[in-house]
Write a protein that holds these residues in place. Structure first.
Motif, short mmCIF file in Angstrom:
data_model
loop_
_atom_site.label_atom_id
_atom_site.label_comp_id
_atom_site.label_asym_id
_atom_site.label_seq_id
_atom_site.Cartn_x
_atom_site.Cartn_y
_atom_site.Cartn_z
N MET A 1 0.84 -1.20 0.00
CA MET A 1 0.00 0.00 0.00
C MET A 1 0.88 1.25 0.00
O MET A 1 2.10 1.16 0.11
N GLY B 1 1.16 5.67 1.29
CA GLY B 1 1.12 6.46 2.53
C GLY B 1 2.51 6.87 2.96
O GLY B 1 3.51 6.33 2.47
N THR B 2 2.59 7.83 3.88
CA THR B 2 3.89 8.36 4.30
C THR B 2 4.69 7.33 5.10
O THR B 2 5.91 7.22 4.94
N THR B 3 4.01 6.55 5.94
CA THR B 3 4.72 5.52 6.72
C THR B 3 5.36 4.50 5.79
O THR B 3 6.53 4.14 5.95
N MET B 4 4.57 4.06 4.81
CA MET B 4 5.08 3.07 3.86
C MET B 4 6.27 3.61 3.07
O MET B 4 7.24 2.89 2.83
N ILE C 1 -5.12 6.26 -4.89
CA ILE C 1 -6.27 6.71 -4.12
C ILE C 1 -6.09 8.14 -3.66
O ILE C 1 -6.26 8.48 -2.51
N GLU D 1 -3.41 10.18 -3.53
CA GLU D 1 -2.25 10.56 -2.73
C GLU D 1 -1.22 11.27 -3.60
O GLU D 1 -1.19 11.11 -4.81
N SER E 1 -0.32 0.27 5.89
CA SER E 1 -0.37 1.08 7.10
C SER E 1 -1.84 1.25 7.52
O SER E 1 -2.73 0.67 6.90
N ILE E 2 -2.05 2.00 8.56
CA ILE E 2 -3.40 2.28 9.05
C ILE E 2 -3.47 3.78 9.29
O ILE E 2 -2.52 4.35 9.85
N GLY E 3 -4.54 4.41 8.85
CA GLY E 3 -4.66 5.85 9.05
C GLY E 3 -5.89 6.23 9.85
O GLY E 3 -6.76 5.38 10.10
N MET F 1 -7.57 10.91 6.75
CA MET F 1 -7.34 10.30 5.43
C MET F 1 -8.40 10.78 4.42
O MET F 1 -8.08 11.01 3.26
N ARG G 1 -7.35 14.19 3.38
CA ARG G 1 -6.15 14.12 2.56
C ARG G 1 -6.47 13.64 1.15
O ARG G 1 -5.86 14.04 0.18
N ARG G 2 -7.45 12.76 1.05
CA ARG G 2 -7.84 12.24 -0.26
C ARG G 2 -8.92 13.08 -0.92
O ARG G 2 -9.54 12.66 -1.90
N SER H 1 -7.97 1.91 6.03
CA SER H 1 -6.89 1.14 5.44
C SER H 1 -7.41 0.51 4.16
O SER H 1 -8.59 0.15 4.08
N PHE H 2 -6.57 0.42 3.14
CA PHE H 2 -6.94 -0.17 1.84
C PHE H 2 -8.11 0.55 1.16
O PHE H 2 -8.77 -0.03 0.31
O1 F6P Z 1 -2.92 4.54 1.59
C1 F6P Z 1 -2.39 3.49 2.25
C2 F6P Z 1 -2.36 3.66 3.70
O2 F6P Z 1 -1.57 2.59 4.15
C3 F6P Z 1 -3.75 3.66 4.29
O3 F6P Z 1 -4.23 2.40 4.41
C4 F6P Z 1 -3.59 4.43 5.56
O4 F6P Z 1 -4.77 5.02 5.97
C5 F6P Z 1 -2.56 5.44 5.18
O5 F6P Z 1 -1.78 4.86 4.15
C6 F6P Z 1 -1.72 5.90 6.30
O6 F6P Z 1 -0.98 6.98 5.83
P1 F6P Z 1 0.23 7.62 6.61
O7 F6P Z 1 1.26 6.57 6.71
O8 F6P Z 1 0.63 8.74 5.71
O9 F6P Z 1 -0.30 8.05 7.92
#
Ligand code: F6P
Length: 258
Positions: free
Chosen positions: A64, A66-69, A95, A97, A157-159, A164, A167-168, A187-188
């Motif tokens: 997935m 996101g910033t964490t990923m 999605i 981002e 990740s989970i937001g 979210m 942000r989207r 998430s997802f």
């Molecule tokens: O878009 C993927 C994702 O992993 C979501 O499932 C989650 O809500 C979001 O990224 C978390 O984003 P961040 O790491 O930027 O907080």
């Protein structure tokens, strides 16, 4: 001393996985919201976990965004060897981002760092239903969707739900609906209430929750005190094989009063 700290952390990990009933929780000390090095430590834990969990043979790893990923991708090291080969694919189409944190970019980066291969999923953001449906029939897109459906590993990740949604750039109506449904986690592209029940789903192509249940290796990476509620909500109902990589700040907040 250091040993006490290590033992303390181990206890938190055990408590957390007992609380969620999931396979394993890894808790990194600190708060990832305030200390960037904590998110790097998530990446190191992810790298070690993948090394341990990925079997020999051909693996398909759906990733997935996101910033964490995007941050944890930088910490991966080679996961290849003569018997193990890894293909990274984005778990879902875009999605809404920023490009650097889109699943396509993150999975490409992970593939580079892990010496694996990568396949992109090119699906634009704003589509009419007709275009969307015809794209689904494109052989090149079908091929990647087919790979995604065969993934034996998913990393996500989970937001926080409303964060979210904003942000989207979801519209006012959708935001109101999410509030009324008490959505706390995302998430997802799914939104969840405190019990971890799906209250809304953004129509996008890629992995579906029902497919996730059958994936043998799942790693969720999320931390920070502010995300505690979201992590708890999602993990309450997450597939039990999910490994959670989180931080002390989130873990302590989740376990408060347990
Ligand atoms: O878009 C993927 C994702 O992993 C979501 O499932 C989650 O809500 C979001 O990224 C978390 O984003 P961040 O790491 O930027 O907080």
């Amino acid at each position: 001393g250091f040993m006490d700290q290590l033992l303390g952390m181990h206890q938190i990990e055990m408590k957390l996985s007992e609380y969620f009933g999931n396979q394993r929780c890894i808790v990194v000390s600190g708060n990832s919201e305030q200390q960037p090095k904590v998110a790097d430590a998530f990446g190191e834990a992810l790298d070690e976990s993948l090394n341990l969990l990925l079997p020999e043979g051909d693996n398909i790893i759906a990733v997935m965004g996101g910033t964490t990923m995007a941050i944890v991708a930088e910490q991966l090291t080679s996961l290849e060897n003569s018997k193990r080969h890894n293909l990274f694919v984005p778990a879902r189409g875009g999605i809404g981002e920023a490009i650097t944190v889109q699943a396509n970019s993150v999975s490409a980066r992970m593939a580079t760092k892990a010496n694996g291969k990568h396949r992109a999923l090119y699906v634009p953001e704003q589509l009419s239903l007709a275009t969307y449906n015809s794209l689904l029939n494109e052989p090149s897109i079908q091929e990647v969707l087919n790979l995604i459906s065969q993934a034996n590993c998913v990393i996500h990740s989970i937001g926080r739900a409303l964060h979210m949604a904003a942000r989207r750039k979801m519209n006012e109506e959708e935001l109101l609906m999410l509030k009324q449904a008490n959505a706390v986690a995302e998430s997802f592209g799914y939104f969840f209430n405190e019990k971890g029940e799906v209250v809304y789903k953004v129509p996008r192509i890629g992995i579906e929750l029902k497919d996730l249940a059958k994936v043998p290796i799942i790693l969720a990476v999320a931390g920070g005190k502010a995300k505690a509620k979201a992590i708890r909500a999602y993990m309450n109902n997450a597939p039990k094989q999910t490994w959670l990589i989180t931080d002390e700040a989130a873990a302590n907040e989740i376990l408060k009063g347990v």
